[in-house]
Scaffold this active site. Structure first.
Site, PDB file in Angstrom:
ATOM      1  N   GLY A  88     -11.179  -2.878   8.513  1.00 17.73           N
ATOM      2  CA  GLY A  88     -12.553  -3.229   8.193  1.00 17.73           C
ATOM      3  C   GLY A  88     -13.472  -2.033   8.106  1.00 17.73           C
ATOM      4  N   GLY A  89     -12.973  -0.837   8.420  1.00 17.00           N
ATOM      5  CA  GLY A  89     -13.813   0.359   8.412  1.00 17.00           C
ATOM      6  C   GLY A  89     -14.357   0.700   7.046  1.00 17.00           C
ATOM      7  N   THR A  90     -13.505   0.653   6.028  1.00 17.79           N
ATOM      8  CA  THR A  90     -13.951   0.949   4.663  1.00 17.79           C
ATOM      9  C   THR A  90     -15.044  -0.003   4.231  1.00 17.79           C
ATOM     10  OG1 THR A  90     -11.810   1.855   3.994  1.00 17.79           O
ATOM     11  CG2 THR A  90     -13.225   1.027   2.248  1.00 17.79           C
ATOM     12  N   ARG A 116       0.814  -1.219   0.000  1.00 18.98           N
ATOM     13  CA  ARG A 116       0.000   0.000   0.000  1.00 18.98           C
ATOM     14  C   ARG A 116       0.850   1.272   0.000  1.00 18.98           C
ATOM     15  NH1 ARG A 116      -3.959  -1.868   4.794  1.00 18.98           N
ATOM     16  NH2 ARG A 116      -2.010  -2.925   5.360  1.00 18.98           N
ATOM     17  N   GLN A 117       2.119   1.124   0.318  1.00 19.96           N
ATOM     18  CA  GLN A 117       3.028   2.271   0.283  1.00 19.96           C
ATOM     19  C   GLN A 117       3.771   2.255  -1.057  1.00 19.96           C
ATOM     20  OE1 GLN A 117       5.241   3.064   3.986  1.00 19.96           O
ATOM     21  NE2 GLN A 117       4.065   1.393   4.933  1.00 19.96           N
ATOM     22  N   HIS A 161      -1.620  -5.107  -4.423  1.00 17.52           N
ATOM     23  CA  HIS A 161      -2.474  -3.944  -4.181  1.00 17.52           C
ATOM     24  C   HIS A 161      -2.519  -3.029  -5.401  1.00 17.52           C
ATOM     25  CE1 HIS A 161      -4.656  -1.006  -1.872  1.00 17.52           C
ATOM     26  NE2 HIS A 161      -3.745  -0.077  -2.092  1.00 17.52           N
ATOM     27  N   LYS A 185     -14.908   7.765  -1.318  1.00 14.33           N
ATOM     28  CA  LYS A 185     -14.599   7.906   0.108  1.00 14.33           C
ATOM     29  C   LYS A 185     -13.415   8.846   0.288  1.00 14.33           C
ATOM     30  CE  LYS A 185     -11.144   4.260   0.493  1.00 14.33           C
ATOM     31  NZ  LYS A 185     -10.746   2.991   1.071  1.00 14.33           N
TER      32      LYS A 185
END
Length: 254
Positions: free
Chosen positions: A222-224, A93-94, A127, A190
């Site tokens: 898990g928020g997204t 992700r980076q 990713h 988002k």
């Protein structure tokens, strides 16, 4: 062919070895009192085609260091070819500078793996596909799409489905699923007020009276996923399902 594993997921490595009608190379992968990783192969691998199975799962740094040391040990043991099998590629992700003074850690990890002596990388659902370009060695990025498609056909069917990307970066992934099912796509717009947290702003696309299927590569907090599912149901969807390749957060809890 020789198959070696570290401590990240020995059960997976054992199942792969059994599927290939092979046995795992006996190895001692341990740590010293101060936390340093130590690796020793208890079988001759000179001239062999070696596959090192080590996902960079939690704890990511320990798993990555183990992998690097195993690659170096295999190189110094005169293996003819070393393939690093990394089901979950940590730090992916980076993959860009998200702010002025931040690293591109995915590129750093690519450099480390290459310098350690890996001849090839085998991973799954990176990713971002462009991470393959960070390497100067061959990279095979496998996809879980075929496996997920079989389950979707069995549990949902092919009618009245819409594939939803939880963010703009996953649109290509959702489109590939949609093309397989001749279905539509939707996108969750988002924003991230801070790392690990997200807020749904808008839902782009029609999900009313349809079975919505969220597709993503990584679940961390898990928020997204939860926010996206709520927005989809509020927009009139009949149901919401999620298909995720790397349950990082779930693995951490286990």
């Amino acid at each position: 062919m020789k198959i070696i594993t570290g401590n990240a997921n020995p059960k997976l490595a054992q199942e792969i070895a059994e599927h290939c009608f092979a046995t795992l190379v006996p190895a001692t992968v341990s740590t010293f009192a101060d936390g340093e990783s130590s690796v020793e192969f208890n079988e001759n691998i000179r001239g062999e085609d070696v596959f090192i199975i080590q996902s960079t799962a939690t704890p990511v740094n320990d798993s990555l260091m183990e992998l690097l040391i195993m690659i170096d040990a295999a190189r110094r043991s005169s293996a003819s070819r070393i393939t690093a099998v990394i089901p979950y590629f940590g730090y992916a992700r980076q993959d860009r500078k998200s702010a002025s003074r931040t690293p591109i850690t995915a590129k750093l990890v690519a450099n480390l793996l290459t310098t350690a002596g890996a001849n090839r990388i085998l991973t799954m659902d990176l990713h971002a596909g462009q991470i393959q370009g960070f390497f100067d060695i061959p990279v095979d990025d496998l996809t879980s799409r075929m496996v997920f498609a079989k389950d979707i056909k069995r549990s949902v069917g092919t009618q009245d489905t819409v594939f939803v990307s939880p963010d703009a970066g996953g649109v290509v992934r959702a489109r590939k699923f949609a093309d397989m099912f001749h279905a539509d796509i939707a996108i969750v717009d988002k924003r991230r007020p801070e790392a690990g947290k997200s807020e749904v702003m808008n839902l782009i696309g029609d999900v009313k009276d349809k079975h919505a299927i969220l597709v993503d590569d990584i679940v961390d907090s898990g928020g997204t996923l939860c926010n996206a599912a709520k927005a989809i149901m509020d927009a009139g969807a009949v149901s919401v399902r999620a298909y995720i390749t790397h349950g990082v957060w779930i693995i951490h809890l286990l």
